[in-house]
Design a protein around this motif. Sequence first.
Motif, PDB file in Angstrom:
ATOM      1  N   TRP A   3       0.818  -1.218   0.000  1.00  0.00           N
ATOM      2  CA  TRP A   3       0.000   0.000   0.000  1.00  0.00           C
ATOM      3  C   TRP A   3       0.847   1.262   0.000  1.00  0.00           C
ATOM      4  N   LYS A   6       1.294   2.714  -3.347  1.00  0.00           N
ATOM      5  CA  LYS A   6       0.092   3.209  -4.015  1.00  0.00           C
ATOM      6  C   LYS A   6      -0.247   4.652  -3.646  1.00  0.00           C
ATOM      7  N   ASP A  60      -4.085  -2.100   4.362  1.00  0.00           N
ATOM      8  CA  ASP A  60      -4.148  -1.904   2.912  1.00  0.00           C
ATOM      9  C   ASP A  60      -4.991  -0.673   2.591  1.00  0.00           C
ATOM     10  N   ILE A  61      -4.803  -0.139   1.394  1.00  0.00           N
ATOM     11  CA  ILE A  61      -5.578   0.994   0.885  1.00  0.00           C
ATOM     12  C   ILE A  61      -5.961   0.666  -0.558  1.00  0.00           C
ATOM     13  N   ASN A  62      -7.218   0.908  -0.888  1.00  0.00           N
ATOM     14  CA  ASN A  62      -7.684   0.673  -2.254  1.00  0.00           C
ATOM     15  C   ASN A  62      -8.578   1.811  -2.702  1.00  0.00           C
TER      16      ASN A  62
END
Length: 74
Positions: A3, A6, A60-62
């Motif tokens: 992450w 990103k 996490d990052i989305n």
Amino acid sequence: MPWQQKIQHLLGKPVGISFTNGQGTSGILCSAQGGQLYVIEYLYQSQFALKHYDYRMIQDINTFPSCYQQQPLY
């Protein structure tokens, strides 16, 4: 992709963030500095809050998916 790699691509975009404790949040990713992520989150009515989260809390990052990736339900 981890992450952390990103972040630069997600700045200014709506994201979902999962935490190491199993919880999560969503909002607009404003910045990442000093080991902290800054996210604008919706509270209620017309109120928003800028919150910050330590990198160690994040699993996490989305980014949000496009609305047009699926067929309408109607």
